[in-house]
Design a protein around this motif. Structure first.
Motif, PDB file in Angstrom:
ATOM      1  N   SER A   1      47.623  83.647  39.819  1.00  0.00           N
ATOM      2  CA  SER A   1      47.482  82.790  38.639  1.00  0.00           C
ATOM      3  C   SER A   1      46.188  81.994  38.672  1.00  0.00           C
ATOM      4  O   SER A   1      45.534  81.807  37.634  1.00  0.00           O
ATOM      5  N   ILE A   2      45.766  81.535  39.865  1.00  0.00           N
ATOM      6  CA  ILE A   2      44.514  80.791  39.960  1.00  0.00           C
ATOM      7  C   ILE A   2      43.325  81.708  39.703  1.00  0.00           C
ATOM      8  O   ILE A   2      42.356  81.328  39.033  1.00  0.00           O
ATOM      9  N   ALA A   3      43.396  82.939  40.209  1.00  0.00           N
ATOM     10  CA  ALA A   3      42.319  83.893  39.927  1.00  0.00           C
ATOM     11  C   ALA A   3      42.230  84.171  38.430  1.00  0.00           C
ATOM     12  O   ALA A   3      41.142  84.208  37.849  1.00  0.00           O
ATOM     13  N   LEU A   4      43.385  84.367  37.782  1.00  0.00           N
ATOM     14  CA  LEU A   4      43.386  84.598  36.337  1.00  0.00           C
ATOM     15  C   LEU A   4      42.881  83.380  35.578  1.00  0.00           C
ATOM     16  O   LEU A   4      42.166  83.502  34.574  1.00  0.00           O
ATOM     17  N   ASN A   5      43.258  82.186  36.043  1.00  0.00           N
ATOM     18  CA  ASN A   5      42.815  80.974  35.360  1.00  0.00           C
ATOM     19  C   ASN A   5      41.318  80.768  35.524  1.00  0.00           C
ATOM     20  O   ASN A   5      40.637  80.339  34.579  1.00  0.00           O
TER      21      ASN A   5
END
Length: 395
Positions: A336-340
């Motif tokens: 999720s952090i990579a996507l964000n």
């Protein structure tokens, strides 16, 4: 409850987080060196401002696509080596950028250089959970992201001043040298054996199917795009509207950065009390307020006052969003952090490209209205995200 007293009794954060903070400072300075030296790039390389702005759009697009793709590639890497190598790459490529003789040769080297932000920022955030206990997770993540705020306080105005005084090549070279210094500290401070668990294909599917997580990611796209419609072109905008000198521009950047730092520090200390969803909304609302009042900035003093709410929310919104995602699904944080992070850079690319198109068509005076539209949509979507059911995989 006395929240101030509670905060004071919290145990100190580990020293390695300071090294990660400095890494984000260098990364942030390198990302923002182009907006800070856009006037000098345009005049030195004999290209229009809108063309020079393509360095921002292209770099943001690479960071957007690279963050999730590289997260999968480097999943099993020891983070000490990964973060160190990413800073080494950043330093070497920025020194090469400084040596490029034309826009045509600078463009691909700059694109290669910004592979490092696609790795360092999300992977540093993703490994924080392995460096601190769960009770300190939100505070630790926002602390590490203070590096971006410090970049806006010191790095961006310094790059703008050096670019205006010594030329853009000197500003790029400075980023390269700082990258080497940061690399040495990360290598010294980061323990061996930090390997956040790789996300399985099933976990990636769960991340992508989570309505709450994907709405949050969409919020990041919108508020990032809304800001970068105008932020990308601060230098030519203020040159055209207020005829600012390089020193005045660097001071204005520093003013923006000081309040960005204040906003992030305040967010770091209060996010656990506010709750992440509310913290994100407060930050984005500050950005919207500045864009709404933007036409009132008819002098250097008034322009500085108008941008204060934006500065307070600019970097704190990013920190709060990362903490929000980790809180929603700790076991999916790497994805999720990579996507964000990807969403943040996608928004920057979209905003910079849109702002460049408006400038090329003689519409520089409407940049803030276009930005306000994106930020208001982000607020609406953030409210919707707060109503969505959280994903299944909670820690």
């Amino acid at each position: 409850m006395d929240t101030t007293g509670t905060t004071a009794r919290q145990p100190p954060l580990p020293g390695v987080l300071w090294a990660l903070l400095l890494g984000n400072f260098v990364i942030g300075t390198g990302v923002m060196v182009v907006p800070g030296t856009l006037n000098e790039l345009s005049s030195s390389l004999n290209v229009p401002v809108a063309t020079a702005g393509q360095l921002i759009s292209a770099g943001a697009l690479v960071m957007c696509l690279g963050a999730p793709l590289l997260a999968a590639v480097v999943a099993g890497w020891d983070r000490r080596r990964l973060l160190t190598l990413s800073l080494l790459w950043y330093g070497v490529l920025h020194l090469l950028c400084a040596a490029m003789p034309s826009f045509g040769t600078l463009f691909p080297v700059r694109v290669l250089a910004v592979i490092s932000p696609a790795i360092f920022t999300p992977q540093a955030a993703a490994c924080v959970g392995l460096l601190v206990p769960p009770a300190q997770r939100g505070r630790a993540i926002t602390f590490v992201f203070l590096g971006w705020s410090v970049a806006s306080v010191l790095g961006l105005p310094l790059a703008a001043w050096i670019g205006g005084s010594l030329g853009w090549r000197s500003a790029f070279a400075l980023v390269g040298l700082m990258s080497f210094a940061s690399m040495a500290w990360v290598w010294r401070a980061m323990p061996d054996g930090i390997r956040p668990p790789a996300l399985s294909a099933a976990a990636w599917r769960e991340t992508l199917r989570s309505r709450a997580l994907m709405l949050c990611v969409a919020v990041t796209v919108l508020y990032s795009a809304g800001q970068f419609v105008l932020f990308s072109y601060f230098a030519p905008y203020y040159k055209a509207r207020l005829d600012l000198s390089p020193l005045q521009l660097s001071l204005l950047f520093a003013w923006f950065g000081v309040f960005g730092f204040i906003g992030n520090v305040w967010m770091s200390r209060n996010i656990d009390r506010l709750g992440t969803a509310r913290a994100v909304m407060i930050s984005i609302a500050g950005i919207a307020l500045s864009l709404l009042l933007w036409p009132l900035g008819t002098s250097l003093l008034l322009a500085a006052l108008v941008m204060v709410p934006w500065a307070l929310g600019c970097f704190s919104s990013n920190s709060a969003q990362q903490a929000r995602l980790v809180g929603l699904a700790p076991m999916l944080a790497a994805g999720s952090i990579a996507l964000n992070t990807s969403a943040m850079y996608a928004g920057q690319a979209l905003g910079a490209a849109s702002g460049g198109w408006l400038i090329a068509h003689g519409q520089m005076h409407v940049l803030h209205w276009a930005g306000l539209g994106g930020v208001l949509l982000a607020m609406l979507l953030s409210w919707r995200a707060s109503l969505a059911s959280p994903p299944l995989r909670q820690a």
